[in-house]
Design a protein around this motif. Structure first.
Motif, PDB file in Angstrom:
ATOM      1  N   CYS A  71       0.767  -1.232  -0.133  1.00  0.00           N
ATOM      2  CA  CYS A  71       0.061  -0.007   0.029  1.00  0.00           C
ATOM      3  C   CYS A  71       0.888   1.154   0.006  1.00  0.00           C
ATOM      4  N   GLY A  72       1.787   1.240   0.803  1.00  0.00           N
ATOM      5  CA  GLY A  72       2.955   2.432   0.706  1.00  0.00           C
ATOM      6  C   GLY A  72       3.716   2.501  -0.624  1.00  0.00           C
ATOM      7  N   MET A  73       3.895   1.397  -1.110  1.00  0.00           N
ATOM      8  CA  MET A  73       4.608   1.360  -2.503  1.00  0.00           C
ATOM      9  C   MET A  73       3.756   2.306  -3.357  1.00  0.00           C
ATOM     10  N   ILE A  74       2.372   1.820  -3.540  1.00  0.00           N
ATOM     11  CA  ILE A  74       1.291   2.623  -4.442  1.00  0.00           C
ATOM     12  C   ILE A  74       1.374   3.872  -4.157  1.00  0.00           C
ATOM     13  N   MET A  75       1.497   4.396  -2.899  1.00  0.00           N
ATOM     14  CA  MET A  75       1.491   5.962  -2.535  1.00  0.00           C
ATOM     15  C   MET A  75       2.769   6.545  -3.077  1.00  0.00           C
ATOM     16  N   LEU A 113      -1.489  18.571  -3.763  1.00  0.00           N
ATOM     17  CA  LEU A 113      -1.458  17.461  -2.715  1.00  0.00           C
ATOM     18  C   LEU A 113      -2.532  16.793  -2.230  1.00  0.00           C
ATOM     19  N   ILE A 114      -3.733  17.549  -2.090  1.00  0.00           N
ATOM     20  CA  ILE A 114      -4.934  16.809  -2.004  1.00  0.00           C
ATOM     21  C   ILE A 114      -5.255  16.051  -3.189  1.00  0.00           C
ATOM     22  N   GLY A 115      -5.232  16.637  -4.341  1.00  0.00           N
ATOM     23  CA  GLY A 115      -5.632  15.876  -5.575  1.00  0.00           C
ATOM     24  C   GLY A 115      -4.805  14.482  -5.725  1.00  0.00           C
ATOM     25  N   SER A 116      -3.472  14.622  -5.395  1.00  0.00           N
ATOM     26  CA  SER A 116      -2.660  13.599  -5.479  1.00  0.00           C
ATOM     27  C   SER A 116      -2.896  12.436  -4.408  1.00  0.00           C
ATOM     28  N   THR A 117      -3.279  12.877  -3.116  1.00  0.00           N
ATOM     29  CA  THR A 117      -3.513  11.913  -2.096  1.00  0.00           C
ATOM     30  C   THR A 117      -4.661  11.394  -2.598  1.00  0.00           C
ATOM     31  N   ALA A 118      -5.738  11.756  -2.961  1.00  0.00           N
ATOM     32  CA  ALA A 118      -7.071  11.378  -3.007  1.00  0.00           C
ATOM     33  C   ALA A 118      -6.917  10.179  -4.189  1.00  0.00           C
ATOM     34  N   ILE A 119      -6.137  10.311  -5.043  1.00  0.00           N
ATOM     35  CA  ILE A 119      -5.983   9.306  -6.342  1.00  0.00           C
ATOM     36  C   ILE A 119      -5.009   8.383  -5.761  1.00  0.00           C
ATOM     37  N   SER A 120      -4.304   8.450  -4.717  1.00  0.00           N
ATOM     38  CA  SER A 120      -3.429   7.360  -3.853  1.00  0.00           C
ATOM     39  C   SER A 120      -4.416   6.417  -3.086  1.00  0.00           C
ATOM     40  N   ILE A 121      -5.163   7.077  -2.274  1.00  0.00           N
ATOM     41  CA  ILE A 121      -6.101   6.507  -1.604  1.00  0.00           C
ATOM     42  C   ILE A 121      -7.076   5.528  -2.385  1.00  0.00           C
ATOM     43  N   VAL A 152      -2.522  10.651   5.865  1.00  0.00           N
ATOM     44  CA  VAL A 152      -1.082  11.365   6.251  1.00  0.00           C
ATOM     45  C   VAL A 152       0.055  10.798   5.609  1.00  0.00           C
ATOM     46  N   ALA A 153      -0.044   9.361   5.188  1.00  0.00           N
ATOM     47  CA  ALA A 153       1.055   8.679   4.242  1.00  0.00           C
ATOM     48  C   ALA A 153       0.993   9.287   2.950  1.00  0.00           C
ATOM     49  N   GLY A 154      -0.302   9.697   2.264  1.00  0.00           N
ATOM     50  CA  GLY A 154      -0.222  10.195   0.923  1.00  0.00           C
ATOM     51  C   GLY A 154       0.300  11.596   1.058  1.00  0.00           C
ATOM     52  N   VAL A 155      -0.182  12.439   1.938  1.00  0.00           N
ATOM     53  CA  VAL A 155       0.153  13.820   1.840  1.00  0.00           C
ATOM     54  C   VAL A 155       1.925  13.920   2.271  1.00  0.00           C
ATOM     55  N   MET A 156       2.149  13.071   2.866  1.00  0.00           N
ATOM     56  CA  MET A 156       3.805  13.103   3.309  1.00  0.00           C
ATOM     57  C   MET A 156       4.610  12.776   2.011  1.00  0.00           C
ATOM     58  N   LEU A 157       4.236  11.765   1.207  1.00  0.00           N
ATOM     59  CA  LEU A 157       4.925  10.996   0.057  1.00  0.00           C
ATOM     60  C   LEU A 157       4.530  12.292  -1.218  1.00  0.00           C
ATOM     61  N   LEU A 239       6.132  14.883  11.250  1.00  0.00           N
ATOM     62  CA  LEU A 239       7.492  15.627  11.125  1.00  0.00           C
ATOM     63  C   LEU A 239       8.154  15.566   9.630  1.00  0.00           C
ATOM     64  N   ALA A 240       8.251  14.475   9.048  1.00  0.00           N
ATOM     65  CA  ALA A 240       8.795  14.411   7.709  1.00  0.00           C
ATOM     66  C   ALA A 240       7.614  15.197   6.546  1.00  0.00           C
ATOM     67  N   MET A 241       6.489  14.933   6.974  1.00  0.00           N
ATOM     68  CA  MET A 241       5.515  15.846   6.097  1.00  0.00           C
ATOM     69  C   MET A 241       5.821  17.222   6.273  1.00  0.00           C
ATOM     70  N   ALA A 242       5.940  17.787   7.411  1.00  0.00           N
ATOM     71  CA  ALA A 242       6.174  19.380   7.736  1.00  0.00           C
ATOM     72  C   ALA A 242       7.606  19.820   7.067  1.00  0.00           C
ATOM     73  N   VAL A 243       8.527  18.736   7.218  1.00  0.00           N
ATOM     74  CA  VAL A 243      10.026  19.086   6.437  1.00  0.00           C
ATOM     75  C   VAL A 243       9.715  19.250   5.064  1.00  0.00           C
ATOM     76  N   PHE A 244       9.114  18.278   4.363  1.00  0.00           N
ATOM     77  CA  PHE A 244       8.963  17.976   3.086  1.00  0.00           C
ATOM     78  C   PHE A 244       8.339  19.316   2.380  1.00  0.00           C
ATOM     79  N   THR A 245       6.917  19.547   3.090  1.00  0.00           N
ATOM     80  CA  THR A 245       6.097  20.622   2.887  1.00  0.00           C
ATOM     81  C   THR A 245       6.964  22.147   2.852  1.00  0.00           C
ATOM     82  N   VAL A 246       7.526  22.170   3.868  1.00  0.00           N
ATOM     83  CA  VAL A 246       8.468  23.618   3.986  1.00  0.00           C
ATOM     84  C   VAL A 246       9.450  23.554   2.857  1.00  0.00           C
ATOM     85  N   ALA A 247      10.124  22.670   2.699  1.00  0.00           N
ATOM     86  CA  ALA A 247      11.218  22.601   1.517  1.00  0.00           C
ATOM     87  C   ALA A 247      10.426  22.760   0.230  1.00  0.00           C
ATOM     88  N   ALA A 248       9.537  22.200  -0.153  1.00  0.00           N
ATOM     89  CA  ALA A 248       8.848  22.363  -1.363  1.00  0.00           C
ATOM     90  C   ALA A 248       8.125  23.826  -1.630  1.00  0.00           C
TER      91      ALA A 248
END
Length: 263
Positions: A71-75, A113-121, A152-157, A239-248
């Motif tokens: 499941c994580g691989m898909i996301m 991000l929301i659009g990408s996460t919805a498709i992943s789910i 959470v996983a979808g938004v982080m990735l 934490l990873a989500m926050a770091v990736f988002t700020v860096a993006a």
């Protein structure tokens, strides 16, 4: 309707239409994990014996163990695919139109991000349904409880893909960068084997796997599927989500790239 809601609906709808028109993308997203589940798992079943570890209360088959990892691989792959579409949009000029809209830049990127996460789910639930058809099932309520973990996983990735897209300038360079990120993250995680197995081989590899954000995304999904809660995995994933988002957001700063700079 507020401009924020209108833009969210429009961007998510655009991502959904793009996904619908790319049927091979949906098929490819399912073929990869199904090959691991139905082919590789059969060969690894005898070699990788599993002890009783949380959240499992009894011995399980190897196929059951790797389902959360797949499941994580898909996301993960979808997050990278989403970043590819961003690079394409930038080359075609549509990204510049989005970023020069009156809305804040962070909101436009958040909508992506929301659009990408919805498709992943959607892809993950389709995979879980196929796995159930082959007799690999989870607790019934687990399919509902896993939804927040998938978000959470979808938004982080997805944020990781967004970060990569801010630095990749050409589509030709994307494949190499994608492989450089995807395969280390996937194989150096708990997706295919528990961390204690890795520790038996190398303490260094075990440490790397334990620090890998993808490991915590997988464990968050794994525990949620079995109606358990992994607080440490949630904290590390956030934490990873926050770091990736700020860096993006920094990567898409017009002062750095000039992309979408208002005149």
């Amino acid at each position: 309707m507020s401009p924020y809601a209108t833009s969210l609906i429009a961007i998510v709808k655009r991502e959904a239409l793009r996904f619908i028109h790319q049927r091979e993308r949906f098929v490819a997203a399912l073929v990869r994990p199904l090959v691991w589940l139905l082919v590789f798992a059969a060969g690894f079943r005898a070699a990788l014996g599993l002890s009783i570890i949380p959240p499992y209360q009894t011995y399980i088959t190897y196929e059951t163990y790797i389902v959360p990892g797949l499941c994580g691989m898909i996301m993960l792959f979808n997050g990278m695919q989403s970043s590819l579409s961003l690079v394409y949009d930038r080359e075609m000029g549509s990204m510049k139109l989005l970023l020069t809209s009156p809305l804040p830049r962070w909101w436009v990127l958040f909508c992506k991000l929301i659009g990408s996460t919805a498709i992943s789910i959607l892809q993950v639930y389709t995979f879980l349904a196929i796995a159930a058809a082959f007799g690999i099932t989870m607790p019934a309520l687990g399919y509902v409880a896993v939804l927040p973990a998938l978000i959470v996983a979808g938004v982080m990735l997805g944020a990781l893909g967004l970060l990569l897209s801010s630095f990749i300038k050409q589509l030709e360079n994307f494949a190499g960068v994608m492989n450089f990120v995807i395969f280390p993250m996937f194989f150096l995680s708990s997706a295919l084997y528990p961390l204690w197995k890795m520790a038996e081989s190398s303490e260094l590899l075990h440490t790397i796997c334990a620090l890998n954000p993808f490991t915590h995304a997988v464990e968050l999904i794994r525990f949620a599927l079995y109606l358990d809660f992994n607080g440490a995995a949630l904290i590390w994933a956030l934490l990873a989500m926050a770091v990736f988002t700020v860096a993006a957001l920094w990567g898409y700063n017009p002062a750095r790239t000039g992309l979408g700079k208002r005149r």
